[in-house]
Enzyme design. Structure first.
Site, short mmCIF file in Angstrom:
data_model
loop_
_atom_site.label_atom_id
_atom_site.label_comp_id
_atom_site.label_asym_id
_atom_site.label_seq_id
_atom_site.Cartn_x
_atom_site.Cartn_y
_atom_site.Cartn_z
N SER A 125 -23.51 27.77 32.57
CA SER A 125 -23.08 27.30 31.26
C SER A 125 -24.18 27.57 30.23
O SER A 125 -24.57 28.72 30.03
CB SER A 125 -22.68 25.83 31.35
OG SER A 125 -21.88 25.46 30.26
N ASP A 172 -30.54 13.78 19.63
CA ASP A 172 -30.58 14.16 18.21
C ASP A 172 -30.67 15.68 18.05
O ASP A 172 -29.93 16.27 17.25
CB ASP A 172 -31.76 13.49 17.51
CG ASP A 172 -31.58 11.98 17.35
OD1 ASP A 172 -30.43 11.51 17.45
OD2 ASP A 172 -32.58 11.28 17.13
N HIS A 218 -15.15 24.22 35.84
CA HIS A 218 -16.37 24.69 35.16
C HIS A 218 -17.62 24.33 35.95
O HIS A 218 -18.54 25.14 36.03
CB HIS A 218 -16.43 24.08 33.76
CG HIS A 218 -17.62 24.52 32.96
ND1 HIS A 218 -17.89 25.86 32.70
CD2 HIS A 218 -18.61 23.81 32.37
CE1 HIS A 218 -19.00 25.94 31.97
NE2 HIS A 218 -19.46 24.73 31.77
#
Length: 250
Positions: free
Chosen positions: A85, A171, A230
């Protein structure tokens, strides 16, 4: 340098470096890494802003590829590279920009394209966990009960319960999400052996992606693991290990 988990193998064999996907860590690959280390050293990394690696303000693929290059340079030579990924995209950029240090490349269930989906949902879910109420992992799981059970389990593996924090820089991952789901404009190609290994029930690697893959990786081979989605290495670990082993030894 990235935090690494080393699984020692026979001396003289080319090492394998494993790069995990978004929200993961090197620990997620422990079982497969340990099994593959019977023939070679296996180095599972924590990508930047994940696990025990450093926190940074960027999550670009050029930066992640440079991080992987530093790990390989410290092994003293070229390595085989396996990326899943997000880690697969970083591995692709590494192979194109530093082909001299990549011997064989395995890309697990991702293509060098921009995807339309976002991964902000899991980030918002993790941000919503009241860590002050978490005394054990199950406390966080209960607060994530609106998510799929597999996703709950996966995300809470990145929870540092004693210190009541996530081992993820949420963040930066949120701020850089467009880069993470994208793929950079990049010149060049990787002529070495490359295996694009996909889950049989996953839709991440489509037939229309193959021309772009072949443009960047002329010697790419394609394979699917039946009944795997996945997270194909978690769904079918034995089959994934077998496919990786055959390719690495071919």
């Amino acid at each position: 340098m990235l935090n690494v988990i080393r699984h020692e193998g026979p001396s003289g064999a080319r090492p394998l470096v494993i790069a995990h996907g978004l929200f993961g860590s090197g620990r997620n690959w422990g079982v497969i890494a340990k099994r593959l280390s019977d023939e070679r050293e296996v180095v599972a990394v924590d990508m930047r802003n994940h696990g025990e690696s450093f926190r940074a303000s960027t999550q670009s693929y050029s930066d992640m590829a440079a991080d992987l290059a530093e790990v390989i340079d410290n092994t003293g030579g070229a390595a085989d590279v396996l990326g899943h990924s997000m880690g697969g995209k970083a591995a692709m950029v590494l192979a194109i920009t530093r082909p001299e240090i990549v011997n064989r490349l395995i890309v697990a269930d991702i293509a060098p394209v921009t995807y339309e989906h976002t991964q902000m949902g899991p980030i918002e879910a993790m941000r919503g966990v009241d860590l002050s109420r978490v005394e054990r992992r199950s406390d966080a799981t209960a607060q994530l009960s609106h998510l799929d059970a597999m996703l709950q389990s996966f995300l809470t593996q990145s929870l540092d319960v004693p210190n009541k924090r996530w081992r993820l820089n949420l963040d930066t991952l949120a701020a850089e999400m467009d880069k993470i789901i994208g793929f950079p404009e990049i010149e060049g190609h990787f002529d070495g052996p490359a295996l694009f290994l996909s889950g049989g029930t996953s839709d991440y690697v489509q037939a229309e992606h193959r021309p772009k893959i072949k443009e960047l990786f002329p010697n790419a081979k394609f394979a699917k693991i039946p009944n795997a989605a996945h997270w194909l290495h978690a769904d079918k670990p034995r089959e994934f290990e077998a496919a990786a082993r055959i390719f690495l030894n071919s």
